[in-house]
Structure formats: structure tokens, C-alpha cells
Design a protein around this motif. Structure first.
Motif, PDB file in Angstrom:
ATOM      1  N   ALA A 131       0.823  -1.253  -0.065  1.00 42.89           N
ATOM      2  CA  ALA A 131       0.024  -0.013   0.157  1.00 42.89           C
ATOM      3  C   ALA A 131       0.652   1.220  -0.153  1.00 42.89           C
ATOM      4  CB  ALA A 131      -0.896   0.072   1.288  1.00 42.89           C
ATOM      5  N   ARG A 134       0.186   3.571  -3.141  1.00 46.02           N
ATOM      6  CA  ARG A 134      -0.681   2.959  -3.683  1.00 46.02           C
ATOM      7  C   ARG A 134      -2.153   3.101  -3.233  1.00 46.02           C
ATOM      8  NH1 ARG A 134       3.826  -0.243  -4.166  1.00 46.02           N
ATOM      9  NH2 ARG A 134       4.483  -0.846  -6.188  1.00 46.02           N
ATOM     10  N   ASP A 135      -3.210   2.855  -4.069  1.00 45.75           N
ATOM     11  CA  ASP A 135      -4.673   2.966  -3.266  1.00 45.75           C
ATOM     12  C   ASP A 135      -4.804   1.839  -2.240  1.00 45.75           C
ATOM     13  OD1 ASP A 135      -7.348   3.309  -2.876  1.00 45.75           O
ATOM     14  OD2 ASP A 135      -7.632   3.159  -4.951  1.00 45.75           O
ATOM     15  N   LEU A 136      -5.100   2.297  -1.085  1.00 45.46           N
ATOM     16  CA  LEU A 136      -5.486   1.227  -0.243  1.00 45.46           C
ATOM     17  C   LEU A 136      -6.126   0.335  -0.186  1.00 45.46           C
ATOM     18  CD1 LEU A 136      -4.254   0.742   3.169  1.00 45.46           C
ATOM     19  CD2 LEU A 136      -6.142   2.288   3.637  1.00 45.46           C
ATOM     20  N   ARG A 137      -7.316   0.450  -1.066  1.00 44.98           N
ATOM     21  CA  ARG A 137      -8.362   0.005  -1.296  1.00 44.98           C
ATOM     22  C   ARG A 137      -8.207  -1.634  -1.713  1.00 44.98           C
ATOM     23  NH1 ARG A 137     -11.082  -1.319  -6.014  1.00 44.98           N
ATOM     24  NH2 ARG A 137     -12.833  -1.100  -5.052  1.00 44.98           N
ATOM     25  N   THR A 138      -7.081  -1.802  -2.313  1.00 46.01           N
ATOM     26  CA  THR A 138      -6.547  -3.059  -3.037  1.00 46.01           C
ATOM     27  C   THR A 138      -6.242  -3.880  -1.628  1.00 46.01           C
ATOM     28  OG1 THR A 138      -6.026  -2.486  -5.289  1.00 46.01           O
ATOM     29  CG2 THR A 138      -5.205  -4.563  -4.320  1.00 46.01           C
ATOM     30  N   ALA A 157      -1.419   5.429   4.389  1.00 43.64           N
ATOM     31  CA  ALA A 157      -1.828   3.966   4.417  1.00 43.64           C
ATOM     32  C   ALA A 157      -1.223   2.973   5.437  1.00 43.64           C
ATOM     33  CB  ALA A 157      -1.482   3.417   2.765  1.00 43.64           C
ATOM     34  N   ARG A 355     -16.695   0.246 -10.553  1.00 42.50           N
ATOM     35  CA  ARG A 355     -15.625   0.891 -11.070  1.00 42.50           C
ATOM     36  C   ARG A 355     -15.428   0.047 -12.705  1.00 42.50           C
ATOM     37  NH1 ARG A 355     -11.781   2.846  -7.275  1.00 42.50           N
ATOM     38  NH2 ARG A 355      -9.907   1.826  -8.489  1.00 42.50           N
ATOM     39  N   THR A 423      -7.331   9.123 -15.007  1.00 40.14           N
ATOM     40  CA  THR A 423      -7.233   7.976 -13.916  1.00 40.14           C
ATOM     41  C   THR A 423      -8.880   8.332 -13.694  1.00 40.14           C
ATOM     42  OG1 THR A 423      -6.909   9.651 -12.195  1.00 40.14           O
ATOM     43  CG2 THR A 423      -5.059   7.959 -12.972  1.00 40.14           C
TER      44      THR A 423
END
Length: 424
Positions: A131, A134-138, A157, A355, A423
Motif C-alpha cells: 500500500a 498505492r490505493d489502500l482499497r486493494t 496507508a 468501477r 485516472t
């Protein structure tokens, strides 16, 4: 040759690393790494303190060019990094810029290996997700779906943000926060609930967070490392799920729905109007995090039973769509089953949030135009089919007939890929 030295987690530098540092003309690393190695570096050695990576690589490239042109005038390059620099580390960027053949990598113990060691756990079956930047959602979705996860943290994150997201959506998870690994005076390894993690300021020294379902942390050993492989088969027979009065998506429908949903590790999938949860369970078997929305209490119980029977995590939400959807995190893909007057509103709500894709199954012809309009109105590219199948069925006398199943319309909408440089 660029020598890349992993400093490990508290272990002294190996003798060959000390020798490399002693002959270095340029040392590259974070300030703490350069300070720790200052006694081993020649006084005349140049230093590049790592901050933004691109300028540092540009300066390194210029130095390497000079070294190749005048190898006797300047010394070789040593890059210092934390842990194992080939594991979510600087080796990737260096190999892309200079080629793998130019690198002499000497790894240390990674923070992930050290964190699991501190907890006495094997980690060959862990899922590791970064994270950092990067996007924390992953990372959140991976933690929701898998019983043993290591999250490499970063600014914005960290344990608090990860804990806050998991406290809203996951049960039975323990977070193990490993801070300043290898530093005898500062190292801490703390076990907390997601809610406890969310309530604290952890500071900048966190190395890694383990997210564990401790009831499943010691799975049997396999021959393939990482998360368990995808299912050997899917579109399971209806008999493999508990359901009521045949109210379940037939396997032919599920097969095409799964192909259009494309569930994968790191995704979040909604199964809206889940019924027995058969689609939810199948998506979870592919490694996705799944929320199953069902308006009946007995349906929620069936979803939980089916998820447990197949060894996957599915968050069952009791409530009526579209109202209940507002409290859920945005999905990557959505399956909408069932029908009713609320179907256009449900599809619209899902399409606004998804998404990547929305798949809708309908038995009633009259529902198709409104569902299609809801998908196209949300900007999706829409397509669909009428599925009508006949299954082999036995007859007396050891002969076979074809038994028709009820036809089902399957619509799917796919969000167009954003233009280059844009994006979502």
C-alpha cells in the motif's frame, strides 16, 4: 556493476557488503542508511539521498555514464535499501533503468519475513500487498478475502487507515503491527483489533502490518507459495449450495456471469439480491472480497452457511437495495439478481458506483429495457444474451431426454477504459 545491499532488519552488514562500501565512489540510499554506513564509506565517496526516485535515478545514470567512460577516475556504485531490495524494493526500478545484468544484489531479511518470524508463523501461504504509494482499497479487499495477509504500509496507508476500513467491513481479523523491526531499542510488535488500530497514531516507523484470521492462520502446506490457487472448477451445481425452492442462479447463468464479472484478488464484488449467495461464494473462491446484499433474514443465514461450507469470506448485509447500498464501499463489479419494481433503481445505483462492470440477471422480459437503459445511462457499454438451456435427464428404460430450464436474460455493462493519462 551496481551493488545493491539489503540492510536487513537489524542484522549487521555482511563482510562482502562492507568491502563493497569501502571501495564505493557513489553511495545511494535513504539518509538513515547512509548515516549507518558512513564509517564504511570512503570520505571522498559521493552520496545521493533517496527522496523522489526519478531524480535520484537520473543522477545515478549520469554517474554510471561517467564511470563507464572513465572507470579509473571514479569508484563503483553501492545502493543501500531496507530488507530484501528485490521484494517490492528498488531492484525493479534499477533493473528497468540499467538492466538486470548490471546489478549485484545482496539481500537482507525482508520486513515481511521478520514480522511473521516474530509471530512464529510460516508465510509461504501469505498474500503480500503493498500500500506504499498505492490505493489502500486493494490492500483492504485482500485483507477482507484472505486469512493471512502482509501489508507494506506508507503515508496515508498505515495501520490506522487499514484498521478503520476493516472495522467497518470485516470480522474475526487481528492486526499485527510491526514497528522498527531489528532496532533493539525501538522494535515493537503489537496485536490489536482493527478498531484499536484505527484509534491510534502509529507514527512513521511502521514496517509492515499482518492481517490474520487466526482460526485459519495455519493452513496445510502446499507446493505453490502465495494465495491458494483459483478454484479447480466453477459454475458449481445448484446441489452444492443450500437454497430455498430452487431460488438460485442456475450454473449456466453463473458461468457467463462470472466471465463478465471477472472477480480477482484485490477486487470488491457486490452480489445484490443474493438469495442463496451462490454468485457471491463463487466470486470469493476466485479471491475477491465480496458483499452479498439480501433483504430476507433467512437468506442472510443461508449466505453465511454457504460461505462457510465453501471456506470463503462473504460479508452478508441484511437490507433492501438500493437504500442499503449507500453504506457500502465502492465495488469493482456488481451482480444483480432477482427482479421487482425496484430493479431499474437498483441497477442505476450499482452502475453509478461500479468501477468496472455490472451484470444483471432477469427472468422477466418486461424488465430488460429499463435495466439496459440504466446501464447505458450510466455510461456503460451494454450487451446481453437470452440463456436457454436443456439438461440431460433420465427416462425409464435407461434412455435420456432433454429437460429445459427457464430462460434467463443476462445483461452486462462494461465501463469504458479511461483515456490515456486520465485516472478514474
Amino acid at each position: 556493476m551496481i551493488t545493491v545491499v539489503g540492510t536487513g532488519t537489524g542484522a549487521p552488514l555482511p563482510p562482502d557488503a562492507e568491502a563493497a562500501l569501502a571501495g564505493a565512489g557513489l553511495a545511494v540510499g535513504a539518509r538513515r542508511h547512509l548515516d549507518a554506513a558512513s564509517d564504511s564509506l570512503p570520505a571522498v565517496a559521493q552520496r545521493i539521498v533517496l527522496g523522489p526516485l526519478a531524480p535520484a535515478l537520473d543522477a545515478l545514470e549520469q554517474y554510471v555514464k561517467e564511470y563507464r567512460e572513465q572507470p579509473g577516475a571514479v569508484g563503483p556504485v553501492v545502493v543501500l535499501a531496507s530488507g530484501d531490495p528485490g521484494f517490492f524494493g528498488i531492484v525493479r526500478a534499477l533493473a528497468e533503468r540499467f538492466g538486470s545484468a548490471a546489478l549485484d544484489v545482496r539481500p537482507g531479511v525482508s520486513s515481511v519475513a521478520a514480522a511473521f518470524a516474530r509471530n512464529g508463523l510460516p508465510w509461504d501461504d501469505a498474500v503480500v500487498v503493498s500500500a506504499h504509494g498505492r490505493d489502500l482499497r486493494t490492500a483492504v479487499n485482500v485483507c477482507r478475502a484472505h486469512p493471512k495477509v502482509a501489508v507494506l504500509t506508507g503515508p496515508g496507508a498505515g495501520p490506522a487507515e487499514l484498521g478503520a476500513a476493516l472495522a467497518r467491513s470485516s470480522r474475526g481479523r487481528t492486526l499485527v503491527v510491526a514497528t522498527a523491526l531489528g532496532d533493539p531499542g525501538r522494535e515493537r510488535v503489537e496485536r490489536v483489533t482493527p478498531a484499536e488500530a484505527a484509534a491510534r497514531d502509529w507514527g512513521p516507523a511502521v514496517n509492515v502490518v499482518l492481517c490474520l484470521d487466526e482460526s485459519r492462520a495455519l493452513a496445510p502446506m502446499r507446493s505453490v507459495a502465495g494465495p491458494r490457487p483459483g478454484p479447480a472448477r466453477w459454475a458449481l451445481d445448484e446441489t452444492e449450495f443450500e437454497h430455498r425452492d430452487s431460488m438460485i442462479s442456475k450454473f449456466e447463468v453463473r458461468a457467463l456471469a462470472l466471465a463478465r464479472l471477472g472477480p480477482r484478488v484485490g477486487d470488491l464484488v457486490w452480489d445484490v439480491g443474493a438469495g442463496s449467495g451462490s454468485v457471491a461464494v463463487e466470486c470469493a473462491r476466485f479471491g475477491a472480497a465480496v458483499v452479498a446484499v439480501e433483504k430476507t433474514a433467512d437468506g442472510v443465514a443461508r449466505i453465511a452457511a454457504n460461505a462457510a461450507a465453501h471456506g470463503v469470506d462473504v460479508q452478508a448485509v441484511h437490507g433492501a437495495a438500493p437504500t442499503v447500498l449507500s453504506d457500502l464501499p465502492d465495488p469493482d463489479a456488481v451482480f444483480v439478481g432477482g427482479g421487482g419494481r425496484e430493479l431499474p433503481a437498483i441497477v442505476t445505483a450499482c452502475a453509478r458506483r461500479a468501477r468496472r462492470a455490472v451484470v444483471v440477471a432477469m427472468a422477466a422480459l418486461d424488465r430488460v429495457p429499463a435495466a439496459r437503459a440504466a446501464l447505458t445511462g450510466a455510461g456503460f457499454v451494454c450487451d446481453g444474451v437470452l440463456l436457454s438451456s436443456s439438461r440431460l435427464a433420465p427416462l425409464p428404460g435407461d434412455v435420456t431426454r432433454l429437460a429445459a430450464t427457464n430462460p434467463v436474460f443476462l445483461l452486462w455493462g462494461t465501463r469504458p477504459a479511461p483515456a490515456e493519462g486520465v485516472t478514474q
